[in-house]
Write a protein that holds these residues in place. Sequence first.
Motif, mmCIF file in Angstrom:
data_model
loop_
_atom_site.group_PDB
_atom_site.id
_atom_site.type_symbol
_atom_site.label_atom_id
_atom_site.label_comp_id
_atom_site.label_asym_id
_atom_site.label_seq_id
_atom_site.Cartn_x
_atom_site.Cartn_y
_atom_site.Cartn_z
ATOM 1 N N TRP A 15 0.922 -1.264 0.169
ATOM 2 C CA TRP A 15 -0.123 0.060 0.037
ATOM 3 C C TRP A 15 0.940 1.177 -0.127
ATOM 4 O O TRP A 15 0.494 2.242 -0.509
ATOM 5 C CB TRP A 15 -1.092 -0.046 1.328
ATOM 6 C CG TRP A 15 -1.849 -1.193 1.371
ATOM 7 C CD1 TRP A 15 -1.958 -2.240 1.911
ATOM 8 C CD2 TRP A 15 -2.991 -1.142 0.327
ATOM 9 N NE1 TRP A 15 -2.873 -3.122 1.725
ATOM 10 C CE2 TRP A 15 -3.663 -2.582 0.798
ATOM 11 C CE3 TRP A 15 -3.409 -0.531 -0.664
ATOM 12 C CZ2 TRP A 15 -4.863 -2.934 0.131
ATOM 13 C CZ3 TRP A 15 -4.725 -0.989 -1.380
ATOM 14 C CH2 TRP A 15 -5.361 -2.271 -0.865
ATOM 15 N N ALA A 28 -8.090 7.945 -6.685
ATOM 16 C CA ALA A 28 -9.066 8.326 -5.392
ATOM 17 C C ALA A 28 -10.300 9.085 -6.070
ATOM 18 O O ALA A 28 -11.350 8.777 -6.061
ATOM 19 C CB ALA A 28 -8.781 8.931 -4.205
ATOM 20 N N CYS A 31 -12.405 7.210 -8.996
ATOM 21 C CA CYS A 31 -12.961 6.174 -8.121
ATOM 22 C C CYS A 31 -14.280 6.588 -7.841
ATOM 23 O O CYS A 31 -15.476 5.738 -7.185
ATOM 24 C CB CYS A 31 -12.426 5.508 -6.866
ATOM 25 S SG CYS A 31 -11.146 4.342 -7.352
ATOM 26 N N ARG A 148 -4.095 -4.643 -5.618
ATOM 27 C CA ARG A 148 -4.467 -3.708 -4.577
ATOM 28 C C ARG A 148 -5.243 -2.616 -4.987
ATOM 29 O O ARG A 148 -6.285 -2.159 -4.019
ATOM 30 C CB ARG A 148 -3.177 -3.168 -3.672
ATOM 31 C CG ARG A 148 -2.340 -4.391 -3.232
ATOM 32 C CD ARG A 148 -1.382 -3.600 -2.395
ATOM 33 N NE ARG A 148 -0.496 -4.563 -1.715
ATOM 34 C CZ ARG A 148 -0.416 -5.104 -0.670
ATOM 35 N NH1 ARG A 148 -1.450 -4.698 0.120
ATOM 36 N NH2 ARG A 148 0.154 -5.863 -0.111
ATOM 37 N N LEU A 149 -5.230 -2.047 -6.152
ATOM 38 C CA LEU A 149 -6.164 -0.897 -6.619
ATOM 39 C C LEU A 149 -7.460 -1.566 -7.278
ATOM 40 O O LEU A 149 -8.437 -0.800 -6.686
ATOM 41 C CB LEU A 149 -5.323 -0.048 -7.716
ATOM 42 C CG LEU A 149 -4.058 0.341 -7.503
ATOM 43 C CD1 LEU A 149 -3.215 0.948 -8.713
ATOM 44 C CD2 LEU A 149 -4.471 1.652 -6.537
ATOM 45 N N LEU A 152 -9.419 -1.642 -3.939
ATOM 46 C CA LEU A 152 -9.805 -0.579 -3.339
ATOM 47 C C LEU A 152 -11.407 -0.266 -4.556
ATOM 48 O O LEU A 152 -12.112 0.216 -3.791
ATOM 49 C CB LEU A 152 -8.824 0.708 -3.743
ATOM 50 C CG LEU A 152 -7.684 0.522 -2.768
ATOM 51 C CD1 LEU A 152 -6.882 1.728 -3.174
ATOM 52 C CD2 LEU A 152 -8.221 0.835 -1.376
ATOM 53 N N ALA A 155 -13.829 -2.283 -2.761
ATOM 54 C CA ALA A 155 -14.251 -1.494 -1.530
ATOM 55 C C ALA A 155 -15.448 -0.488 -1.834
ATOM 56 O O ALA A 155 -16.334 -0.612 -0.992
ATOM 57 C CB ALA A 155 -13.210 -0.992 -0.786
ATOM 58 N N SER A 325 -16.182 -6.797 -1.439
ATOM 59 C CA SER A 325 -15.212 -5.799 -1.165
ATOM 60 C C SER A 325 -14.117 -6.049 -0.029
ATOM 61 O O SER A 325 -12.878 -5.865 -0.185
ATOM 62 C CB SER A 325 -15.828 -4.567 -0.863
ATOM 63 O OG SER A 325 -16.784 -4.085 -1.823
ATOM 64 N N MET A 329 -9.949 -6.685 -0.292
ATOM 65 C CA MET A 329 -8.946 -5.936 0.518
ATOM 66 C C MET A 329 -8.044 -6.997 0.992
ATOM 67 O O MET A 329 -6.703 -6.889 1.238
ATOM 68 C CB MET A 329 -9.517 -5.213 1.200
ATOM 69 C CG MET A 329 -10.388 -4.053 0.530
ATOM 70 S SD MET A 329 -9.256 -2.709 -0.093
ATOM 71 C CE MET A 329 -8.975 -1.916 1.236
#
Length: 473
Positions: A15, A28, A31, A148-149, A152, A155, A325, A329
């Motif tokens: 991260w 972000a 998103c 990882r993205l 996100l 999530a 989600s 993660m």
Amino acid sequence: MSTTDTGQQPGNSGWAAISQTGQLGQFALLCLGIWLHAADTLLVATAMPAAVAEIGGDRLVSWTLSLYLLGSIISAAAAALIASAAGLRRAFVIAALIYTVGCVISALAPNMPAMLLGRFGQGVGGGLLVALTYVATQRLFPEEMWPRLIALMSAIWGASAFCGPMIGGFFADMGLWRWGFWTFAIQAVLLAVLVPLFMRPTKGASETAQRFPVVRLALLSLAVLAVATAGIYVTPGVSLPLVAAGALLFYLFLKRDGSRATDKMFPTRAFDPRTVVGCGFIANLALGTAIMSFTVYGPFFLQRIHGMSALGAGYVMAAEAVAWSTMAMVFAGVGAKGEERVIKGGALLIVLAIALLGPAMAEGPLSAIVLLSIAQGAGFGMMWGFLIRRVVAAAPGDERDSASAAMPTTQQIAFALGAALSGIIANLAGFAEAQTPAAMQPVAIWVFISFLPLAVLGAAAAWRLAREVGAGD
């Protein structure tokens, strides 16, 4: 880059490493588009009864989802081409403005036809926002960071699934259902304003001029529309020919797209089971189709067999997205060997959930249904990011944009297909005539068990992809 290479460099995929790229703020912001698209469906599902009470159109309610999906599929299929022609920043602004216009039309709708026009516009803008976010991810970040993205992003899908019914229910209970659409229009305008301010301009992946794929999009649109119509006019003499026509049109779309030397919407051999890319797309399509019976008919069975309230049933459904989600993660940082086990385990969880949901829906207990909802979502959450990463990594370098955009597009196609097929199966099993919980129980069993062979096919493709560690086509 192979998955073996990724496993050898774990320090580059954590991260903290993502924040060190300097692109996390842009990610972000982008998103927000996923939030708009994901929350929209459940918000509208909750608010639509109040809307219908005011503007009428009961007979066309199902089209509010069908046309939304159609719009999102069309725009997502063309996302890579739009990004190449306009650049990511301009493409995001265009998508946000289209979504805004759709929200405004829906908010002002005096009748159901106007509402459907607005929903189609929301689907076009929302689908484009989501697909462009996947394109941006593989352009802006190293391959080892993608899981990882994508976790996100998952999530955000889970938060949207949880908050969507709450927002829609709040405005509907206040008699202000139109303000649900206005709220999302305002957020889309905010996105259109912020993207030029905070996102660095990028060039398209291709510098050559590209023709907009009118014929291919027409074939894809007709294919989806045929299948969606089959789910509404449910008789064997109408539905089955429409499904067959949809399959034929989709085949013609893939054939025409595959014959192109450039500007492909789907990567080469996208559904060829002999390739890593093909296995990924087959797993995506088959498993996505198989899980839709729960989304479409789960609320009906929970209310009519088990006596749950509409809001309670909605949150049982939301448990699937939250699990998706959460597991995305949790498993995002596994290494190469763990990645293979996670893909296989996720596919197996989906198959087991589909196999057991029929008896659980028919007989209970409710706790088993909740656990199976969580298992189904967890299975997809475990494998989704790695499925995309392996497909995009295995695609030829000049087709990575189309591969990354086509995966969420394929999932939308799977959802539309699954909704239509589950409607056909349910009505053939007597759903429309079932007036008592006892009469509804066998329908519940058939609606789920009928998709088990398709789920097994998708799991087999996922297992084959998992074994091909870092292999190309």
